[in-house]
Design a protein around this motif. Structure first.
Motif, PDB file in Angstrom:
ATOM      1  N   GLY A  51       0.814  -1.212   0.000  1.00  0.00           N
ATOM      2  CA  GLY A  51       0.000   0.000   0.000  1.00  0.00           C
ATOM      3  C   GLY A  51       0.848   1.262   0.000  1.00  0.00           C
ATOM      4  O   GLY A  51       2.038   1.246  -0.298  1.00  0.00           O
ATOM      5  N   ALA A  52       0.199   2.362   0.370  1.00  0.00           N
ATOM      6  CA  ALA A  52       0.850   3.672   0.366  1.00  0.00           C
ATOM      7  C   ALA A  52       1.875   3.774   1.498  1.00  0.00           C
ATOM      8  O   ALA A  52       1.593   3.387   2.629  1.00  0.00           O
ATOM      9  CB  ALA A  52      -0.193   4.767   0.504  1.00  0.00           C
ATOM     10  N   ASP A  82      17.411  14.745  -6.251  1.00  0.00           N
ATOM     11  CA  ASP A  82      16.451  13.778  -6.794  1.00  0.00           C
ATOM     12  C   ASP A  82      17.140  12.592  -7.460  1.00  0.00           C
ATOM     13  O   ASP A  82      16.618  11.477  -7.451  1.00  0.00           O
ATOM     14  CB  ASP A  82      15.460  14.443  -7.747  1.00  0.00           C
ATOM     15  N   ASN A  83      18.342  12.795  -8.001  1.00  0.00           N
ATOM     16  CA  ASN A  83      19.063  11.669  -8.613  1.00  0.00           C
ATOM     17  C   ASN A  83      19.599  10.709  -7.550  1.00  0.00           C
ATOM     18  O   ASN A  83      19.659   9.500  -7.780  1.00  0.00           O
ATOM     19  CB  ASN A  83      20.185  12.180  -9.503  1.00  0.00           C
ATOM     20  N   TYR A  84      19.997  11.235  -6.390  1.00  0.00           N
ATOM     21  CA  TYR A  84      20.352  10.361  -5.277  1.00  0.00           C
ATOM     22  C   TYR A  84      19.135   9.520  -4.875  1.00  0.00           C
ATOM     23  O   TYR A  84      19.233   8.310  -4.658  1.00  0.00           O
ATOM     24  CB  TYR A  84      20.806  11.168  -4.058  1.00  0.00           C
ATOM     25  N   CYS A  85      17.976  10.175  -4.776  1.00  0.00           N
ATOM     26  CA  CYS A  85      16.745   9.479  -4.355  1.00  0.00           C
ATOM     27  C   CYS A  85      16.359   8.365  -5.327  1.00  0.00           C
ATOM     28  O   CYS A  85      15.968   7.279  -4.899  1.00  0.00           O
ATOM     29  CB  CYS A  85      15.589  10.469  -4.226  1.00  0.00           C
ATOM     30  N   LYS A  86      16.470   8.622  -6.630  1.00  0.00           N
ATOM     31  CA  LYS A  86      16.099   7.623  -7.636  1.00  0.00           C
ATOM     32  C   LYS A  86      16.895   6.332  -7.462  1.00  0.00           C
ATOM     33  O   LYS A  86      16.350   5.241  -7.584  1.00  0.00           O
ATOM     34  CB  LYS A  86      16.321   8.171  -9.043  1.00  0.00           C
ATOM     35  N   GLY A  87      18.179   6.461  -7.166  1.00  0.00           N
ATOM     36  CA  GLY A  87      19.006   5.272  -6.969  1.00  0.00           C
ATOM     37  C   GLY A  87      18.555   4.445  -5.779  1.00  0.00           C
ATOM     38  O   GLY A  87      18.466   3.219  -5.852  1.00  0.00           O
ATOM     39  N   VAL A  88      18.243   5.112  -4.673  1.00  0.00           N
ATOM     40  CA  VAL A  88      17.781   4.408  -3.468  1.00  0.00           C
ATOM     41  C   VAL A  88      16.420   3.771  -3.717  1.00  0.00           C
ATOM     42  O   VAL A  88      16.194   2.611  -3.365  1.00  0.00           O
ATOM     43  CB  VAL A  88      17.710   5.366  -2.261  1.00  0.00           C
ATOM     44  N   SER A 101       6.332   3.195  -6.935  1.00  0.00           N
ATOM     45  CA  SER A 101       5.083   3.929  -7.147  1.00  0.00           C
ATOM     46  C   SER A 101       4.235   3.951  -5.872  1.00  0.00           C
ATOM     47  O   SER A 101       3.319   4.770  -5.758  1.00  0.00           O
ATOM     48  CB  SER A 101       4.286   3.323  -8.301  1.00  0.00           C
ATOM     49  N   GLN A 102       4.542   3.096  -4.902  1.00  0.00           N
ATOM     50  CA  GLN A 102       3.837   3.075  -3.618  1.00  0.00           C
ATOM     51  C   GLN A 102       4.175   4.285  -2.757  1.00  0.00           C
ATOM     52  O   GLN A 102       3.461   4.607  -1.815  1.00  0.00           O
ATOM     53  CB  GLN A 102       4.207   1.819  -2.815  1.00  0.00           C
ATOM     54  N   ILE A 103       5.263   4.956  -3.056  1.00  0.00           N
ATOM     55  CA  ILE A 103       5.707   6.091  -2.245  1.00  0.00           C
ATOM     56  C   ILE A 103       4.814   7.294  -2.537  1.00  0.00           C
ATOM     57  O   ILE A 103       4.776   7.790  -3.655  1.00  0.00           O
ATOM     58  CB  ILE A 103       7.188   6.436  -2.528  1.00  0.00           C
ATOM     59  N   VAL A 104       4.088   7.736  -1.496  1.00  0.00           N
ATOM     60  CA  VAL A 104       3.213   8.894  -1.651  1.00  0.00           C
ATOM     61  C   VAL A 104       3.790  10.119  -0.945  1.00  0.00           C
ATOM     62  O   VAL A 104       3.372  11.238  -1.219  1.00  0.00           O
ATOM     63  CB  VAL A 104       1.779   8.596  -1.155  1.00  0.00           C
ATOM     64  N   THR A 105       4.726   9.919  -0.038  1.00  0.00           N
ATOM     65  CA  THR A 105       5.423  11.017   0.627  1.00  0.00           C
ATOM     66  C   THR A 105       6.908  10.703   0.609  1.00  0.00           C
ATOM     67  O   THR A 105       7.318   9.622   1.030  1.00  0.00           O
ATOM     68  CB  THR A 105       4.955  11.191   2.089  1.00  0.00           C
ATOM     69  N   LEU A 106       7.709  11.663   0.125  1.00  0.00           N
ATOM     70  CA  LEU A 106       9.156  11.487   0.070  1.00  0.00           C
ATOM     71  C   LEU A 106       9.818  12.718   0.673  1.00  0.00           C
ATOM     72  O   LEU A 106       9.565  13.842   0.239  1.00  0.00           O
ATOM     73  CB  LEU A 106       9.621  11.301  -1.378  1.00  0.00           C
ATOM     74  N   MET A 107      10.641  12.492   1.693  1.00  0.00           N
ATOM     75  CA  MET A 107      11.404  13.567   2.317  1.00  0.00           C
ATOM     76  C   MET A 107      12.873  13.201   2.185  1.00  0.00           C
ATOM     77  O   MET A 107      13.264  12.082   2.508  1.00  0.00           O
ATOM     78  CB  MET A 107      11.026  13.701   3.788  1.00  0.00           C
ATOM     79  N   SER A 108      13.687  14.142   1.695  1.00  0.00           N
ATOM     80  CA  SER A 108      15.098  13.828   1.511  1.00  0.00           C
ATOM     81  C   SER A 108      15.944  15.063   1.780  1.00  0.00           C
ATOM     82  O   SER A 108      15.481  16.196   1.630  1.00  0.00           O
ATOM     83  CB  SER A 108      15.355  13.292   0.106  1.00  0.00           C
ATOM     84  N   ARG A 109      17.208  14.796   2.192  1.00  0.00           N
ATOM     85  CA  ARG A 109      18.143  15.879   2.482  1.00  0.00           C
ATOM     86  C   ARG A 109      19.549  15.464   2.105  1.00  0.00           C
ATOM     87  O   ARG A 109      19.891  14.289   2.203  1.00  0.00           O
ATOM     88  CB  ARG A 109      18.161  16.211   3.979  1.00  0.00           C
ATOM     89  N   LYS A 110      20.357  16.447   1.695  1.00  0.00           N
ATOM     90  CA  LYS A 110      21.802  16.277   1.552  1.00  0.00           C
ATOM     91  C   LYS A 110      22.416  16.984   2.753  1.00  0.00           C
ATOM     92  O   LYS A 110      22.127  18.154   3.006  1.00  0.00           O
ATOM     93  CB  LYS A 110      22.338  16.921   0.268  1.00  0.00           C
ATOM     94  N   LEU A 111      23.247  16.275   3.484  1.00  0.00           N
ATOM     95  CA  LEU A 111      23.876  16.819   4.676  1.00  0.00           C
ATOM     96  C   LEU A 111      25.378  16.612   4.603  1.00  0.00           C
ATOM     97  O   LEU A 111      25.857  15.743   3.871  1.00  0.00           O
ATOM     98  CB  LEU A 111      23.340  16.103   5.932  1.00  0.00           C
ATOM     99  N   TYR A 112      26.119  17.373   5.382  1.00  0.00           N
ATOM    100  CA  TYR A 112      27.549  17.147   5.538  1.00  0.00           C
ATOM    101  C   TYR A 112      27.802  16.376   6.823  1.00  0.00           C
ATOM    102  O   TYR A 112      27.110  16.568   7.822  1.00  0.00           O
ATOM    103  CB  TYR A 112      28.315  18.467   5.616  1.00  0.00           C
TER     104      TYR A 112
END
Length: 130
Positions: A51-52, A82-88, A101-112
């Motif tokens: 599911g979602a 977004d290219n980092y996210c696509k790989g994961v 396609s099940q992902i309805v919420t995506l939160m991502s960050r680049k950090l040091y």
């Protein structure tokens, strides 16, 4: 139900498919990175969500010596987030979810950070919340 894990991997962005003599292919660096990530996910008691779902991904990059924290606290570098996210998301297909396609919420960050890492959290979307 929530699944979270941190992997000691250098973040790798998904490479664009290339056209060769025998058709389209995924670059070797992308295939290797996705394979390593699939291995690490499978070793951390994965849950196959249905599911979602919601996904949070932190990409920890090692700060280049030329970039001072006071001048640039956030990594404004290529490759794009977004290219980092696509790989994961592609690497976790069939392990944490049937299809991204099940992902309805995506939160991502680049950090040091001091050491490179990928932190991944997945949880089922709550029906009560829109």
């Amino acid at each position: 139900m929530k699944w979270t894990a941190t992997f000691p991997l250098s973040p790798v962005a998904k490479g664009r498919p290339r056209l060769g003599k025998f058709g389209a292919f995924t670059p070797a660096k992308t295939r290797k990175a996705e394979g390593e990530l699939r291995y690490f996910i499978s070793q951390n008691d994965p849950i196959l969500f249905e599911g979602a779902i919601c996904v949070a991904i932190d990409f920890v990059l090692v700060r280049p010596a030329s970039v001072k924290p006071a001048k640039r606290p956030w990594p404004i570098t290529r490759p794009d987030l977004d290219n980092y996210c696509k790989g994961v998301m592609d690497a976790a297909n069939g392990i944490l979810w049937q299809d991204d396609s099940q992902i309805v919420t995506l939160m991502s960050r680049k950090l040091y950070g001091d050491k490179p890492a990928v932190k991944l959290s997945v949880w089922k979307k709550d029906r009560a919340k829109a």
